[in-house]
Design a protein around this motif. Structure first.
Motif, short mmCIF file in Angstrom:
data_model
loop_
_atom_site.label_atom_id
_atom_site.label_comp_id
_atom_site.label_asym_id
_atom_site.label_seq_id
_atom_site.Cartn_x
_atom_site.Cartn_y
_atom_site.Cartn_z
N GLY A 69 0.80 -1.22 0.00
CA GLY A 69 0.00 0.00 0.00
C GLY A 69 0.83 1.27 0.00
N MET A 70 2.03 1.21 -0.60
CA MET A 70 2.88 2.41 -0.66
C MET A 70 2.41 3.33 -1.78
N ASN A 71 1.16 3.79 -1.66
CA ASN A 71 0.53 4.63 -2.68
C ASN A 71 0.78 6.10 -2.40
N HIS A 72 0.69 6.90 -3.43
CA HIS A 72 1.00 8.32 -3.28
C HIS A 72 0.03 9.04 -2.35
N ASP A 73 -1.19 8.53 -2.23
CA ASP A 73 -2.19 9.19 -1.39
C ASP A 73 -2.40 8.50 -0.06
N ALA A 74 -1.58 7.50 0.26
CA ALA A 74 -1.78 6.74 1.50
C ALA A 74 -0.60 6.81 2.45
N PHE A 75 0.61 7.03 1.92
CA PHE A 75 1.81 6.99 2.76
C PHE A 75 2.87 7.92 2.18
N PRO A 76 3.54 8.72 3.00
CA PRO A 76 3.26 8.93 4.42
C PRO A 76 1.96 9.71 4.62
N ARG A 77 1.31 9.44 5.72
CA ARG A 77 0.05 10.10 6.01
C ARG A 77 0.26 11.58 6.30
N SER A 78 -0.69 12.39 5.90
CA SER A 78 -0.57 13.82 6.12
C SER A 78 -0.92 14.16 7.57
N THR A 79 -0.31 15.18 8.09
CA THR A 79 -0.58 15.62 9.45
C THR A 79 -1.86 16.43 9.48
N SER A 80 -2.80 16.01 10.31
CA SER A 80 -4.12 16.66 10.35
C SER A 80 -4.24 17.52 11.60
N ASP A 81 -3.46 18.58 11.66
CA ASP A 81 -3.55 19.51 12.78
C ASP A 81 -4.81 20.35 12.65
N VAL A 82 -5.44 20.63 13.77
CA VAL A 82 -6.61 21.48 13.76
C VAL A 82 -6.18 22.92 13.49
N GLN A 83 -7.12 23.72 13.02
CA GLN A 83 -6.81 25.08 12.61
C GLN A 83 -6.31 25.94 13.78
N ARG A 141 5.96 16.02 17.54
CA ARG A 141 5.50 14.89 16.74
C ARG A 141 4.66 15.37 15.57
N SER A 142 4.79 14.67 14.45
CA SER A 142 3.90 14.86 13.31
C SER A 142 3.72 13.51 12.64
N THR A 143 2.53 13.28 12.17
CA THR A 143 2.23 11.98 11.55
C THR A 143 3.15 11.71 10.37
N ARG A 144 3.40 12.73 9.58
CA ARG A 144 4.25 12.55 8.40
C ARG A 144 5.68 12.19 8.80
N ASP A 145 6.23 12.90 9.78
CA ASP A 145 7.59 12.59 10.22
C ASP A 145 7.67 11.19 10.83
N ASP A 146 6.62 10.79 11.58
CA ASP A 146 6.59 9.44 12.14
C ASP A 146 6.66 8.39 11.04
N ASP A 147 5.85 8.57 10.00
CA ASP A 147 5.83 7.60 8.91
C ASP A 147 7.16 7.56 8.16
N CYS A 148 7.75 8.73 7.96
CA CYS A 148 9.03 8.77 7.24
C CYS A 148 10.12 8.05 8.02
N TYR A 149 10.17 8.27 9.35
CA TYR A 149 11.19 7.59 10.14
C TYR A 149 10.89 6.10 10.25
N PHE A 150 9.62 5.75 10.29
CA PHE A 150 9.26 4.32 10.24
C PHE A 150 9.79 3.69 8.96
N PHE A 151 9.68 4.39 7.84
CA PHE A 151 10.16 3.88 6.55
C PHE A 151 11.67 3.63 6.62
N LEU A 152 12.40 4.56 7.23
CA LEU A 152 13.84 4.39 7.37
C LEU A 152 14.16 3.20 8.26
#
Length: 940
Positions: A638-652, A665-676
């Motif tokens: 599932g390494m799709n362009h719209d699925a990973f890494p997940r975008s960070t959904s911070d509230v406004q 922490r950010s969801t995107r950074d977590d996923d990127c480091y997980f990939f590494l």
């Protein structure tokens, strides 16, 4: 602080760190066989892996606790710390009191846009949940802000959102809300009354909020603290805080800054920010005032790389790019597929190919994907129970599925909370009735459910509990013949007084196809609908949190099976309900059902069962951060362009967005480091797949940005990407070097690729009759000739049911289509009688629309059929009893009074089967009477 026993052990391989941990645990407990050690982990997956390592080395894993950071910290600090859920409900109650203040104008605008009171309550709950999560984030990552707010100070550097957040927090603190982070900020030495472990070991954690690091450092003044960190870099004593960032690497490529391009590694630049900031935080952040004892093995050399995966890993260890002459082998694989199902089929073939080369233990395979729930059906289809009969079966377990997805019974409870918002259509009701725990409670099997489905369809039930329910949704509606109340009346009346078709009793059409033996099924259906209606009525009222918990338990008690299997499936929900019951003191206000259902759903979605991980089978799980568990084969799907890494959904209104600090922490950074970490954790094979081709138009789709970065920075990998075919039975998979192991697929490929035989779909069926028939009914004889396929299926194959269930009509009839019109005309021709009551009967069966509109459509459909019936003469019956080739044929042939053979058809023109039937009738009648008779076909 020179006396701190704050120790960092780091190395690129998790196994080496685990060996060091085991050595330290052995030294720590050398004096006592009952010594208990404490190892801090982020998740149960890492705890399971460590237990297995301990058991493998020592023979037994015991007397080692694996707590998670938050629970361990609160257990030591004697401080009643507020939890996320303890913030949510007080905020929910406070908002209406503060909403009219000028600082809250933006929240007032949002909440006042609701149309109904229930919608407003639901919006208030969702907003409260977001604010509570935000405060929880501030307490961990910006505790100094909370300290300032507690002191009545504002944070002037931020937007207008700061004012209402500060005021709301200060109102909350009037309830004496406390958090351990405030205590840590205010002290330089921990005061701990509870018993401390002899040492604390922190394993498999690659990111900590600064306040956690402060806690560990203060704790190290009293006991040794050992942090075991998988450091991606082994040279220069593992220090890489000064490694180029992604921005610097991109700029270096643009302006040809050779120093960075030669000395750095692009993967560290793209994915390593979280690791760099973790090092930064450990050493005291911006102040740098933390003394840390840095331990690294003296020998940082690595064995010579023997495959492309090891070459990739060594380039990261040594902070250098890969060599341009690198050749890609099977240890590093990337596959582009059309669908998630094809990803799983390709993965299975890949694993079987690995097993052919060398023995493969399925416990050495970990498969990860961003959304396990969406991949679970495909996993079941490719690796599931139906594959057990095949020669190559690979055992597996799926982890990380949330409770509603994993258990149909829990999902059914969630559906019950929607009864007051939905129409309760026949499909929705039957789907709910088919849930195993509910069907078992009503003593219904699969055949019973099929019978009930037939009743519902033929009795004209479409949607709505009763006429009152219909009027709530459509106030101008004047009919309710399609509701469950009316449909059940027809079924019950049919059971009580069996009658012929289209015969009304007090303007109700009894359902004629119901027998006395069906009492059990009819009673179960009535009980089920009554149960759902009672729940719907309860959902109208507001209740306290405690009352909603009690009501939900009552629904489960009345509608779900008490069998051990059913109770086990519902157990996660019952545990959640107990937690919600404990929260009842947090809110005095009554809440609508929608708010409670949303709160319950939030809890269930966060309650993934902690089993199925590393149990000797292939482990399917989600791409969660800090899950760097070594394995022989690691596969990322599932390494799709719209699925990973997940975008960070911070509230406004998140104030940290404009003031990011190292360690945030950010969801995107977590996923990127997980990939590494996933790249570094694979020992023999690393496999990637993604949906790279549209199944609709065949257009290419890009992979994940993380995977694309790997492809772009790894020489030769772009050419090694495998473009999979659309189907697993494509002949290309069975040519010179077969890549598939499924014999059935090979047979399909042979058929598909054959040029000598027809490519038309075909099926070969061999039917052996027990004995030659001696007698055939005339109707069966006619059916065998005019409708040979259906006759063969019914008589020879004994196929009594449809191949598939036709989709249920969920809406009331709005028109009379051609097929229904044909059936109505055929009924009239057979009965040779039209009664105005027939119109009401057909309407109750759901065949024609309601009201005057339906009447006009019926008149248009029937046309002159009424006059034709009046003109038809009385039919005569000619009995047939002849013997042909030893087979007796008996039956009746309809004839006109003048002797002609006659059949009636509602078609506008005679069909081929009508002419064939007429011809057969004529031959049989001629043979029987030994005289020629003219034949005619009368139709309208």
């Amino acid at each position: 602080m020179p006396n701190a026993q704050f120790n960092l052990h780091h190395f690129p391989k998790q196994e080496d760190l685990a060996e060091l941990l085991l050595e330290n645990l052995a030294k720590e407990g050398a004096g006592s066989p009952f010594h208990k050690s404490t190892v801090l982990v982020r998740n149960q997956g890492m705890a399971t892996w460590l237990r297995q390592r301990i058991a493998k080395q020592t023979g037994l894993a015991m007397l080692v606790d694996f707590p998670q950071p938050n629970s361990f910290l609160q257990g030591l600090i004697d401080e009643k710390s507020v939890q996320l859920d303890e913030l949510k409900w007080p905020i929910y109650e406070l908002l209406p009191r503060l909403i009219d203040r000028p600082e809250f104008e933006i929240l007032k605008t949002y909440l006042s846009s609701s149309v109904t009171e229930i919608e407003a309550s639901l919006k208030r709950y969702q907003l409260s949940s977001q604010i509570a999560a935000l405060y929880d984030k501030y307490l961990l990552y910006r505790p100094e802000w909370i300290t300032a707010w507690n002191a009545g100070e504002s944070i002037s550097a931020f937007s207008s959102h700061e004012a209402w957040q500060r005021i709301l927090w200060q109102e909350l603190t009037k309830n004496e809300i406390q958090h351990w982070s405030q205590k840590l900020l205010a002290t330089e030495q921990l005061e701990i009354d509870s018993e401390l472990p002899s040492a604390l070991h922190v394993f498999g954690i690659s990111n900590f909020a600064p306040i956690y690091v402060r806690f560990l450092y203060l704790l190290s003044q009293q006991i040794p603290v050992h942090i075991y960190w998988m450091n991606p870099v082994s040279i220069d004593e593992g220090y890489w805080e000064d490694a180029p960032t992604k921005r610097q690497w991109t700029m270096a490529e643009a302006f040809d800054e050779s120093s960075i391009l030669i000395e750095g590694n692009p993967l560290l630049a793209s994915f390593g920010r979280m690791g760099r900031e973790f090092v930064h935080t450990l050493y005291g952040g911006e102040t740098g005032n933390t003394e840390i004892h840095n331990f690294q093995p003296q020998d940082t050399t690595h064995p010579t790389a023997t495959n492309s995966l090891q070459q990739l890993q060594h380039s990261i260890f040594d902070r250098r790019p890969m060599s341009d002459d690198t050749s890609i082998d099977s240890s590093l694989a990337v596959h582009s597929c059309h669908t998630p199902l094809r990803e799983l089929e390709t993965l299975k073939d890949y694993l079987l190919q690995l097993a052919e080369k060398s023995p493969l233990d399925t416990g050495d395979v970990i498969v990860l994907c961003p959304d396990i729930a969406s991949y679970a059906p495909s996993i079941e289809a490719v690796f599931g129970a139906l594959q057990r009969q095949k020669e190559f079966y690979l055992p597996y377990r799926i982890s990380d599925r949330s409770a509603p997805v994993n258990e149909p019974a829990i999902a059914a409870v969630a559906q019950l909370f929607d009864l007051n918002k939905k129409r309760f259509t026949n499909r929705e009701a039957l789907d709910l009735l088919s849930v195993p725990a509910i069907a078992e409670h009503l003593n219904l099997n699969e055949q019973d459910l099929g019978t009930i489905r037939q009743w519902v369809t033929q009795s004209g039930i479409r949607w709505g509990f009763d006429f009152k329910h219909i009027r709530e949704i459509a106030p101008d509606c004047k009919d309710s013949t399609w509701t469950w109340r009316d449909g059940l009346d027809r079924l019950l009346l049919g059971y009580a007084m069996p009658c012929k078709e289209l015969t009304l009793w007090r303007n109700i059409l009894p359902y004629h196809d119901i027998e006395g033996s069906s009492t059990r099924l009819l009673g179960a259906l009535c009980s089920f609908v009554e149960w759902c209606a009672a729940i719907r009525n309860q959902l109208r009222d507001k209740r306290s949190l405690e009352d909603w918990v009690a009501a939900t338990k009552e629904w489960i008690d009345l509608g779900f099976s008490k069998s051990p299997d059913a109770q086990q499936s519902i157990q996660p929900l019952l545990q959640v309900l107990e937690k919600l019951h404990d929260q009842s003191s947090l809110i005095e206000e009554t809440i609508p059902s929608d708010v409670f259902a949303e709160h319950l759903k939030d809890y269930l979605n966060d309650s993934s069962p902690a089993f199925g991980f590393l149990n000797g089978s292939i482990t399917f799980c989600e791409t969660k951060p800090m899950r760097a568990i070594p394995a022989r084969v690691i596969c990322l799907l599932g390494m799709n362009h719209d699925a990973f890494p997940r975008s960070t959904s911070d509230v406004q209104f998140d104030l940290t967005k404009d003031s990011r600090q190292a360690g945030d922490r950010s969801t995107r950074d977590d996923d990127c480091y997980f990939f590494l970490e996933a790249i570094l954790s694979a020992r023999e094979n690393l496999y990637f797949s993604y949906v790279g081709t549209s199944i609709k138009d065949g257009e290419p789709r890009p992979p994940s940005t993380a995977l694309q970065t790997l492809i772009d920075t790894t020489p030769g990998l772009a050419k090694a990407v495998v473009r999979e075919k659309l189907h697993a039975y494509d002949p290309a998979y069975f040519l010179e070097v077969p890549s598939s192991h499924d014999a059935h697929l090979m047979q399909a490929a042979v058929t598909l690729g054959s040029t000598k035989e027809s490519k038309e779909p075909r099926a070969e069926v061999s039917v052996t009759l027990d004995e030659n028939p001696t007698h055939i009914d005339l109707d069966d004889f006619i059916s065998g000739l005019t409708r040979s396929t259906s006759h063969f299926l019914r008589k020879s194959l004994q196929a009594r049911r449809h191949y598939y269930d036709a989709p249920l009509e969920e809406d009331e009839s709005l028109e009379i289509n051609g097929l229904v019109g044909w059936g109505l005309k055929n009924q009239l021709l057979k009965s040779r009688h039209f009664d105005p009551a027939h119109e009401s009967a057909w309407r109750q069966q759901g065949l024609i629309p309601s009201g005057e509109f339906g009447h006009l459509q019926l008149v248009k459909q029937l046309g002159s059929i009424e006059s034709l019936i009046e003109d038809l003469p009385e039919l005569e019956i000619t009995p047939i009893d002849i013997k042909v080739n030893g087979i007796q044929i008996t039956g009746n042939v309809p004839t006109h009074p003048d002797g002609r053979v006659l059949i009636l058809s509602p078609s506008k023109a005679p069909k081929g089967r009508d002419l064939l039937q007429l011809w057969i009738y004529q031959i049989l009648r001629t043979h029987a009477s030994e005289q020629a008779t003219g034949a005619d076909h009368q139709h309208r």
